[in-house]
Write an enzyme that holds these catalytic residues in place. Structure first.
Site, short mmCIF file in Angstrom:
data_model
loop_
_atom_site.label_atom_id
_atom_site.label_comp_id
_atom_site.label_asym_id
_atom_site.label_seq_id
_atom_site.Cartn_x
_atom_site.Cartn_y
_atom_site.Cartn_z
CG ASP A 8 -2.21 7.02 1.42
OD1 ASP A 8 -2.30 8.03 0.67
OD2 ASP A 8 -3.10 6.67 2.21
CG ASP A 44 0.27 1.28 6.12
OD1 ASP A 44 0.90 0.71 7.05
OD2 ASP A 44 -0.87 1.74 6.27
CG ASP A 51 -1.79 1.17 1.38
OD1 ASP A 51 -1.92 1.94 0.42
OD2 ASP A 51 -2.37 1.34 2.48
#
Ligand code: ZN
Length: 312
Positions: free
Chosen positions: A97, A262, A95
């Site tokens: 972001d 993450d 992930d």
């Protein structure tokens, strides 16, 4: 581009007029009965969890009836997803972001995103994708625009059962010092690539050294990057830069690289992840599966129609 929250009416328009079953990725549909679904109906969190669907049709009916604020599915597969019983493996996910990137070349404040840092998140995704394919031999890799960043989702059968995922994470992000930095292939090459990627974006405020050293590092940035990429051990051989500074600098960049992805999402196989095709209502963008990353532009390809109509 304004990233404004979607209203209830806009959500309804989206699920009634724009959302299509066909936009749900095949890797979701293939094992739909084994996944847990989770819904946030009002923007207050995923309070409606442990749902399961027998077919894409029944899921579609649910969306049209409820037009939820957000939709997730588990990355794990279960014989009985309603009770999360009998774990049968989990996708390997990364992930990235844009809002959480520690180093970016734009002026976004914490929590904000813009065109520039979205592009930088995409560049990180590119590099991790290449490492997964080149070094791990991954074949079933899907790229997802999550609404404010990217997800990489791996569905190769060999990786689904891996329970310890932190070492893979260190490898693809280059966040651990290799014994030998200058080997031409394998992990040292990934480490140098990720070092260069992060260093290239660093500004004065990102380097916690005295002013002289910071100026030196920044003025010689391109030189340092080409030297480390070409495998020159003297890439930081400047007056006033000794072994300690070299070591501190590498450690500093390793720490930043450790936050590019993450890590909680990769390591936790009980995780739920936003479902491609659904709406990220907080920013009024679509979460979409990316067919061609080279041409993908979130500001064209992930904007729902109702956003364009707002201006009219
Ligand atoms: Zn930005």
């Amino acid at each position: 581009m304004e990233f404004k929250e979607a209203s209830l009416r806009e959500r309804k328009i989206y699920y009634h007029e724009e959302w299509k079953e066909n936009d749900v990725p095949q890797f979701i549909i293939d094992r739909i009965t084994e996944r847990e679904f989770a819904f946030d109906h009002d923007g207050n969190g995923y309070n409606d969890r442990y749902k399961a669907f027998d077919t894409i049709g029944s899921f579609s009916d649910f969306l049209i009836k409820n037009f939820p604020y957000a939709v997730c599915t588990s990355v794990s597969f279960y014989s009985n997803p309603k009770n999360r019983e009998d774990w049968k493996g989990a996708e390997l996910v990364f992930d990235i972001d844009a809002k959480d990137l520690a180093v970016k070349s734009c002026e976004c404040k914490n929590g904000q995103v813009c065109e520039k840092c979205l592009a930088e998140a995409k560049e990180i995704v590119f590099n991790i994708k290449d490492t997964l394919i080149g070094d791990f031999g991954i074949k079933k890799l899907s790229l997802i625009y999550s609404g404010r960043g990217y997800h990489l989702r791996v569905n190769d059968s060999e990786v689904l059962s891996i329970e310890r995922r932190s070492e893979i994470l260190e490898y693809v992000t280059g966040s651990k010092r290799p014994k030998e930095i200058f080997l031409s292939h394998g992990y040292p090459a990934v480490y140098r690539k990720m070092f260069a990627l992060t260093f290239a974006k660093m500004k004065e405020k990102d380097i916690p050294f005295n002013k002289n050293i910071v100026n030196k590092l920044l003025s010689e940035k391109n030189n340092i990057i080409s030297k480390i990429m070409e495998g020159h051990a003297d890439f930081l051989d400047f007056k006033g830069v000794g072994d300690k500074t070299l070591n501190d600098f590498l450690t500093h960049i390793e720490k930043i690289n450790g936050t590019l992805v993450d890590g909680k999402v990769t390591v936790d196989v009980k995780r739920i992840l936003r479902l491609p095709s659904t709406l990220h209502s907080k920013v009024s963008m679509k979460c979409v599966e990316i067919k061609n990353i080279n041409n993908f532009d979130p500001l064209k390809d992930a904007i729902p129609k109702f956003v364009l109509e707002r201006k009219a």
